[in-house]
Design a protein around this motif. Structure first.
Motif, mmCIF file in Angstrom:
data_model
loop_
_atom_site.group_PDB
_atom_site.id
_atom_site.type_symbol
_atom_site.label_atom_id
_atom_site.label_comp_id
_atom_site.label_asym_id
_atom_site.label_seq_id
_atom_site.Cartn_x
_atom_site.Cartn_y
_atom_site.Cartn_z
ATOM 1 N N SER A 104 0.853 -1.188 0.000
ATOM 2 C CA SER A 104 0.000 0.000 0.000
ATOM 3 C C SER A 104 0.887 1.235 0.000
ATOM 4 O O SER A 104 2.108 1.144 0.022
ATOM 5 C CB SER A 104 -0.925 -0.012 1.227
ATOM 6 N N ASP A 105 0.257 2.394 0.014
ATOM 7 C CA ASP A 105 1.030 3.628 -0.023
ATOM 8 C C ASP A 105 1.149 4.284 1.352
ATOM 9 O O ASP A 105 1.355 5.481 1.466
ATOM 10 C CB ASP A 105 0.418 4.603 -1.030
ATOM 11 N N GLU A 106 0.996 3.468 2.416
ATOM 12 C CA GLU A 106 1.132 4.003 3.767
ATOM 13 C C GLU A 106 1.580 2.918 4.732
ATOM 14 O O GLU A 106 1.536 1.730 4.421
ATOM 15 C CB GLU A 106 -0.188 4.605 4.244
ATOM 16 N N GLU A 107 2.002 3.327 5.890
ATOM 17 C CA GLU A 107 2.395 2.413 6.951
ATOM 18 C C GLU A 107 1.142 1.700 7.479
ATOM 19 O O GLU A 107 0.081 2.300 7.599
ATOM 20 C CB GLU A 107 3.040 3.249 8.056
ATOM 21 N N LEU A 108 1.256 0.394 7.779
ATOM 22 C CA LEU A 108 0.112 -0.378 8.259
ATOM 23 C C LEU A 108 0.348 -0.859 9.682
ATOM 24 O O LEU A 108 1.449 -1.259 10.037
ATOM 25 C CB LEU A 108 -0.132 -1.598 7.362
ATOM 26 N N LEU A 109 -0.698 -0.838 10.474
ATOM 27 C CA LEU A 109 -0.669 -1.417 11.811
ATOM 28 C C LEU A 109 -1.219 -2.827 11.707
ATOM 29 O O LEU A 109 -2.330 -3.025 11.236
ATOM 30 C CB LEU A 109 -1.515 -0.590 12.778
ATOM 31 N N LEU A 110 -0.449 -3.818 12.140
ATOM 32 C CA LEU A 110 -0.876 -5.210 12.039
ATOM 33 C C LEU A 110 -1.448 -5.752 13.338
ATOM 34 O O LEU A 110 -2.229 -6.691 13.324
ATOM 35 C CB LEU A 110 0.301 -6.087 11.594
ATOM 36 N N GLY A 111 -1.046 -5.198 14.450
ATOM 37 C CA GLY A 111 -1.550 -5.653 15.727
ATOM 38 C C GLY A 111 -1.622 -4.510 16.707
ATOM 39 O O GLY A 111 -0.631 -3.848 16.972
ATOM 40 N N GLU A 112 -2.806 -4.264 17.204
ATOM 41 C CA GLU A 112 -2.981 -3.165 18.143
ATOM 42 C C GLU A 112 -4.142 -3.522 19.048
ATOM 43 O O GLU A 112 -5.096 -4.167 18.627
ATOM 44 C CB GLU A 112 -3.269 -1.871 17.373
ATOM 45 N N GLY A 113 -4.101 -3.091 20.289
ATOM 46 C CA GLY A 113 -5.115 -3.444 21.269
ATOM 47 C C GLY A 113 -6.533 -3.064 20.875
ATOM 48 O O GLY A 113 -7.489 -3.709 21.273
ATOM 49 N N ALA A 114 -6.709 -2.003 20.091
ATOM 50 C CA ALA A 114 -8.049 -1.545 19.726
ATOM 51 C C ALA A 114 -8.708 -2.456 18.694
ATOM 52 O O ALA A 114 -9.914 -2.428 18.516
ATOM 53 C CB ALA A 114 -7.980 -0.125 19.184
ATOM 54 N N TYR A 115 -7.915 -3.251 18.023
ATOM 55 C CA TYR A 115 -8.445 -4.121 16.971
ATOM 56 C C TYR A 115 -8.576 -5.552 17.476
ATOM 57 O O TYR A 115 -7.867 -5.967 18.394
ATOM 58 C CB TYR A 115 -7.515 -4.110 15.753
ATOM 59 N N PRO A 116 -9.462 -6.353 16.850
ATOM 60 C CA PRO A 116 -9.522 -7.772 17.212
ATOM 61 C C PRO A 116 -8.241 -8.475 16.777
ATOM 62 O O PRO A 116 -7.422 -7.906 16.057
ATOM 63 C CB PRO A 116 -10.736 -8.284 16.433
ATOM 64 N N ALA A 117 -8.092 -9.709 17.212
ATOM 65 C CA ALA A 117 -6.871 -10.474 16.917
ATOM 66 C C ALA A 117 -6.626 -10.562 15.416
ATOM 67 O O ALA A 117 -7.526 -10.865 14.638
ATOM 68 C CB ALA A 117 -6.993 -11.861 17.519
ATOM 69 N N THR A 118 -5.390 -10.300 15.031
ATOM 70 C CA THR A 118 -5.017 -10.382 13.616
ATOM 71 C C THR A 118 -4.935 -11.829 13.166
ATOM 72 O O THR A 118 -5.333 -12.158 12.061
ATOM 73 C CB THR A 118 -3.663 -9.680 13.393
ATOM 74 N N LEU A 119 -4.394 -12.708 14.018
ATOM 75 C CA LEU A 119 -4.254 -14.124 13.694
ATOM 76 C C LEU A 119 -5.054 -14.960 14.681
ATOM 77 O O LEU A 119 -5.077 -14.675 15.875
ATOM 78 C CB LEU A 119 -2.791 -14.551 13.773
ATOM 79 N N ASP A 120 -5.665 -16.017 14.157
ATOM 80 C CA ASP A 120 -6.363 -16.954 15.019
ATOM 81 C C ASP A 120 -6.308 -18.337 14.374
ATOM 82 O O ASP A 120 -6.434 -18.457 13.151
ATOM 83 C CB ASP A 120 -7.813 -16.520 15.234
ATOM 84 N N ALA A 121 -6.120 -19.359 15.194
ATOM 85 C CA ALA A 121 -6.095 -20.744 14.706
ATOM 86 C C ALA A 121 -7.280 -21.473 15.320
ATOM 87 O O ALA A 121 -7.433 -21.501 16.539
ATOM 88 C CB ALA A 121 -4.789 -21.427 15.097
ATOM 89 N N GLU A 122 -8.127 -22.032 14.449
ATOM 90 C CA GLU A 122 -9.326 -22.745 14.886
ATOM 91 C C GLU A 122 -9.245 -24.202 14.447
ATOM 92 O O GLU A 122 -8.861 -24.482 13.309
ATOM 93 C CB GLU A 122 -10.576 -22.110 14.274
#
Length: 195
Positions: A104-122
């Motif tokens: 993309s054309d900007e810096e990305l946040l991949l993990g932050e407390g305000a967002y739900p889990a980025t990765l999950d294994a089910e």
């Protein structure tokens, strides 16, 4: 009389190369405008449904059409997520990596407390509500989460290690990847067979 006919024939205009070049230039300009219009319409359509949509050739990456190991989920804003093929270890665990590539054309946040889990294994197959007798232990959840914390700069990639232990060999596991987005980002589902 014969001389008049010859003179009239000599005076008739012959086809000039300037006319041919003019038509060729007009055709090139016409087709260029059509191509630019089609590209603009495609970009406009992408802008309507948001940057967080998956843009996949083939399987969509949804829960009903999960991607397999070694494939890449592509988002409209340029983020690519690739899940490696799981590697089996002697102790019955499996390791794999999830690679985030920021196109993309900007810096990305991949993990932050305000967002739900980025990765999950089910446990179980993608889209399955309940997998009786199945479970999967994520052995390095904290390590994976900490690898996601720093922002991902433009045109860079980050590889996150994941180590899983299924209930049994050959168990299906779904890895759900939901990279944060200020608006909305679709979850990419990866179906893995650990065994």
């Amino acid at each position: 009389m014969d001389t008049e006919e010859v003179t009239a024939a000599e005076a008739s205009p012959a086809a000039s190369p300037r006319g041919f070049y003019g038509c060729a230039i007009a055709l090139i300009a016409f087709f260029t405008l059509i191509a630019l219009g089609a590209h603009g319409l495609t970009e406009f359509e992408k802008g309507l449904d948001g940057d967080g949509q998956l843009e996949q050739p083939g399987l969509s990456g949804s829960s009903s059409q999960p991607l397999g190991p070694g494939t890449t989920a592509r988002y409209e804003d340029g983020l690519w997520v690739t899940v490696s093929i799981p590697e089996r270890h002697d102790d019955g665990t499996y390791s794999l990596t999830v690679t985030f590539k920021n196109g993309s054309d900007e810096e990305l946040l991949l993990g932050e407390g305000a967002y739900p889990a980025t990765l999950d294994a089910e446990p179980g197959e993608s889209g399955q509500d309940y997998a009786p007798g199945s479970y999967v232990d994520w052995l390095n959840r904290d390590e994976s989460a900490s690898a996601l914390v720093p922002p991902l700069p433009e045109d860079e990639e980050r590889t996150v290690p994941v180590r899983l232990k299924p209930a049994r060999k050959g168990a299906p596991v779904t890895l759900e990847v939901t990279p944060p987005h200020p608006g909305f980002r679709e979850t990419a589902h990866f179906q893995l067979i650990l065994g």
